[in-house]
Write a protein that holds these residues in place. Structure first.
Motif, PDB file in Angstrom:
ATOM      1  N   PHE A 503     -34.707  -4.655 -30.779  1.00 35.20           N
ATOM      2  CA  PHE A 503     -34.342  -6.026 -31.113  1.00 35.20           C
ATOM      3  C   PHE A 503     -32.833  -6.226 -31.065  1.00 35.20           C
ATOM      4  CE2 PHE A 503     -37.808  -4.462 -33.799  1.00 35.20           C
ATOM      5  CZ  PHE A 503     -38.847  -5.313 -33.452  1.00 35.20           C
ATOM      6  N   PHE A 504     -32.441  -7.414 -30.663  1.00 38.77           N
ATOM      7  CA  PHE A 504     -31.060  -7.831 -30.882  1.00 38.77           C
ATOM      8  C   PHE A 504     -31.128  -9.096 -31.720  1.00 38.77           C
ATOM      9  CE2 PHE A 504     -26.906  -9.612 -30.296  1.00 38.77           C
ATOM     10  CZ  PHE A 504     -26.083  -8.490 -30.220  1.00 38.77           C
ATOM     11  N   MET A 511     -27.760  -4.840 -33.120  1.00 38.42           N
ATOM     12  CA  MET A 511     -28.641  -4.119 -32.197  1.00 38.42           C
ATOM     13  C   MET A 511     -29.506  -3.179 -33.035  1.00 38.42           C
ATOM     14  SD  MET A 511     -29.382  -3.294 -28.996  1.00 38.42           S
ATOM     15  CE  MET A 511     -30.997  -2.548 -29.114  1.00 38.42           C
ATOM     16  N   GLU A 543     -31.369  -5.769 -24.500  1.00 35.99           N
ATOM     17  CA  GLU A 543     -31.277  -6.399 -25.824  1.00 35.99           C
ATOM     18  C   GLU A 543     -29.875  -6.939 -26.091  1.00 35.99           C
ATOM     19  OE1 GLU A 543     -33.768  -7.127 -27.578  1.00 35.99           O
ATOM     20  OE2 GLU A 543     -35.234  -5.990 -26.425  1.00 35.99           O
ATOM     21  N   HIS A 546     -29.389 -10.295 -24.723  1.00 36.46           N
ATOM     22  CA  HIS A 546     -30.039 -11.385 -25.467  1.00 36.46           C
ATOM     23  C   HIS A 546     -29.052 -12.084 -26.407  1.00 36.46           C
ATOM     24  CE1 HIS A 546     -34.104 -11.584 -24.185  1.00 36.46           C
ATOM     25  NE2 HIS A 546     -34.453 -10.381 -24.578  1.00 36.46           N
ATOM     26  N   SER A 604     -31.893 -11.106 -19.098  1.00 35.14           N
ATOM     27  CA  SER A 604     -31.542  -9.872 -19.804  1.00 35.14           C
ATOM     28  C   SER A 604     -31.895  -8.648 -18.970  1.00 35.14           C
ATOM     29  CB  SER A 604     -32.260  -9.818 -21.159  1.00 35.14           C
ATOM     30  OG  SER A 604     -31.734 -10.805 -22.033  1.00 35.14           O
TER      31      SER A 604
END
Length: 704
Positions: A503-504, A511, A543, A546, A604
């Motif tokens: 996930f970002f 991060m 990520e 993003h 991305s």
């Protein structure tokens, strides 16, 4: 007539020419030298030469061969080149996608943490969990106890009217005293009030007084409950003389249903215990709470902050119900609630187990109980195991390389104006990183903060008594932490950190790499770096991007959420990414693909893959070129590209070329494997793809 063997041999040698006689010894010598050179090659040190032959390199080679099909042309069909062997063998191996396999591995690893034998290096909390599980599984020991531990605890509480009949001491019964004593004995009654730790709007934690626990939620008719409880009494050698057991059973069922009908409405406003005393004066709140808190040195006073619902009517209806209910019925209800929550630890478990229609295995019962009694212990152990310091250091270095690379991309951007670039560079520099968990999670006393396990040591190997000891430690931990300023959201944390994902979190510029994705095909610090940079590196690059494409425009500030893009940057970005939309929507497919729906993910992908590649070049610049791996006729750079796609391989379900029809925010796997590489500055060079071939179009779609 055949000549004797020696005569034949002698004659054969005499018939040979001088040249033949000279060549034969030479051939023998050559064979000996060949064998010697082969032995020297096979026994040479694994870290010398161009090929890495360590066991981790051999394993890496095997994984590549399980996925790739080297017969395919990487310049024309890179998906088949990357995933051809996987697709061919997936049905035979009963595999669907690598992600499903990793998810299944995660479940098995979490299960093993509980069921495997106790290890000498296991942390104290894990030893407690395993001891609890093992004793729960020992049914012979449970049966040998004949429920004596349960009956002794009930007698200490005040006795079971259902068993004692007229000998039960009615005048000594008081529900508040029973609630306090049961809690101190670690006996899990369904009280008339329950207590929770909640976070207020101001961010601090306080005590919440809630209504009666609804118990199991299992409805039992009077007849069925009476039959089961009568059988339980018989199993405990108590006979129903004069129908007394039947009479008391009906009282419990009636009381239980009336208690379940009471309702305490919700209200989140913060009040004080003095307000609670006025709203519900029939309950001695200070005595009850301070007694439950034990030796917490008068935790509660009239000014203590609490929250509760619309309690006035609830207390009034409860008082009326308690006043017209025989004390023995209330006491029987308390004992029933203990039995209902602990019967799996008793010799009468099968008899009482008829209250539910479920028939879980003993393993399912004990695994669930151990997991709930020691919540988040197995998850913490898993995260620690997957993310030791060497892993976190390794990945932090990778992310640092990527941040350096990303800043150069930002500086070279032709769609960000100067104002946005300045903010983007600052944002890149200050990206926060969480790998597995925060630093606190790796501290020795984390388990005590998490679940109050620091001081717990089982003094009994009887599972019923062990459950009591655990409940006592839970109560102590609850009241010790009820007014802590910080309320860690452990349920939310572990729910996210045990996903095979990354996930970002753009608003906080973080991060996050959960532990489950740091395994199998995604990452192994012992593998060659070109494999890790291709797999987890590509994901990290994805990520990070993003946080810099359109969905990452908003960031959290002291004044709320702020848009850090200028209008000029936003307009330029929209024009820049049109090629990404067009590339996706032009793919021949069974239905029209939505390039706008998948835009953020595709952008991305396009950017992240080159960021990972350039970060790997920085790694090589720092540590030097890496060796190849055995049995794979590819350069480290070429294997990097294969690794960017292996985790996206999927199983063919029929004879069609494409069978993946799930439409979501991500592009179809075939596109994700090929598109980033196809539009990269480096792929065609590494595979020597001629300009104009599918994987080396003359016009590339570039965002950064």
């Amino acid at each position: 007539m055949l000549e004797p063997r020696q005569n034949r041999s002698s004659g054969c040698w005499k018939r040979k020419t001088k040249l033949e006689k000279l060549l034969i010894p030479c051939c023998v010598i050559l064979c000996i030298l060949t064998v010697l050179f082969l032995i020297l090659y096979l026994t040479k040190e694994p870290d010398t030469g161009e090929i890495c032959t360590t066991k981790h390199c051999v394993k890496a080679s095997s994984e590549i061969l399980d996925y790739a099909d080297f017969k395919a042309n990487p310049c024309q069909d890179f998906y088949k080149f990357t995933c051809g062997s996987f697709s061919k063998n997936a049905v035979k191996k009963q595999e669907t996608t690598p992600l499903v396999t990793v998810t299944d591995d995660l479940k098995n690893e979490l299960k093993a943490i509980i069921v495997d034998p106790i290890g000498h290096k296991n942390p104290h909390a894990l030893v407690l969990l395993k001891q609890f599980y093992q004793q729960c599984m020992d049914e012979k020991k449970i049966d040998a106890d004949e429920s004596k531990a349960f009956l002794e605890a009930v007698e200490e509480l005040g006795g079971w009217p259902l068993m004692k009949g007229g000998a039960w001491d009615v005048p000594k019964f008081n529900w508040v005293d029973w609630h306090i004593k049961a809690t101190k004995l670690g006996l899990p009654i369904y009280g008339f009030f329950t207590f929770e730790r909640v976070t207020t709007a101001a961010g601090n934690t306080i005590l919440k007084v809630a209504g009666v626990s609804k118990g199991s939620g299992v409805y039992l008719s009077e007849a069925r409950y009476n039959r089961i409880m009568t059988e339980v009494m018989e199993a405990l050698n108590v006979t129903d003389q004069g129908g007394e057991i039947t009479k008391q059973n009906y009282e419990v069922v009636s009381f239980k249903e009336k208690i379940r009908s009471l309702n305490l409405g919700e209200d989140s406003s913060v009040k004080t215990l003095e307000d609670l005393l006025k709203a519900c004066p029939s309950v001695p709140w200070l005595k009850l709470l301070n007694s439950l808190a034990g030796d917490m040195n008068e935790t509660f006073n009239s000014n203590s902050s609490v929250t509760y619902g619309e309690i006035d009517q609830y207390c009034e209806e409860l008082d009326q119900l308690l006043n017209k209910t025989p004390p023995r019925a209330i006491a029987n209800y308390f004992i029933w609630s203990i039995l209902h929550q602990t019967y799996n630890y008793l010799s009468i478990r099968e008899t009482y187990g008829q209250v539910t229609y479920e028939t879980p295995s003993r393993f399912e019962i004990c695994f669930k109980d151990a997991d709930e009694r020691f919540k988040y212990v197995k998850e913490t152990v898993y995260v620690r195991k997957k993310t030791p310091k060497v892993v976190r250091d390794n990945l932090n270095e990778m992310i640092d390389f990527m941040k350096e690379v990303f800043k150069k991309h930002v500086e070279a951007s032709d769609w960000m104006d100067d104002e946005t670039k300045k903010l983007a560079l600052a944002k890149t520099e200050h990206i926060q990183t969480m790998i597995g968990g925060d630093d606190e999670m790796y501290e020795p006393d984390f388990f005590d903060k998490l679940a109050g396990l620091g001081e717990l040591n089982f003094t009994s190997d009887n599972i019923f008594n062990m459950s009591r000891e655990r409940r006592m430690s839970e109560t102590d931990h609850f009241f010790r932490t009820v007014y802590q300023d910080e309320d860690d959201d452990y349920p939310g944390f572990f729910d996210n950190m045990l996903k095979v994902n990354a996930f970002f979190v753009s608003p906080i510029n973080a991060m996050i790499l959960p532990a489950p994705i740091l395994s199998s095909i995604f990452y192994d610090y012992r593998k060659p770096a070109f494999m890790n940079y291709g797999s987890i590196g590509r994901i990290i690059g994805h990520e990070i991007m993003h946080g810099f494409e359109k969905s990452g425009r908003m960031i959290a500030t002291n004044d709320g959420m702020k848009d850090w893009w200028t209008n000029a940057t936003a307009d330029a970005y929209d024009k820049k990414v049109k090629c990404v939309i067009e590339r996706y929507e032009k793919i021949p497919f069974r239905y029209r693909l939505n390039g706008t729906l998948t835009l953020d993910e595709n952008v991305s992908d396009f950017v992240g893959i080159d960021v990972a590649y350039e970060a790997y070049l920085k790694y090589v610049e720092k540590y030097g070129p890496e060796q190849r791996i055995p049995g794979v006729p590819l350069t480290p750079e070429q294997i990097f590209w294969i690794q960017t796609g292996t985790w996206l391989c999927f199983r063919k379900l029929d004879d069609s070329d494409i069978d993946y029809e799930e439409e979501d925010e991500h592009a179809i796997p075939g596109f994700r494997v090929q598109a980033g590489a196809r539009n990269s500055l480096y792929f065609a060079k590494d595979f020597k793809c001629p300009e104009g071939s599918f994987m080396n179009p003359k016009k590339k779609c570039r965002i950064f």
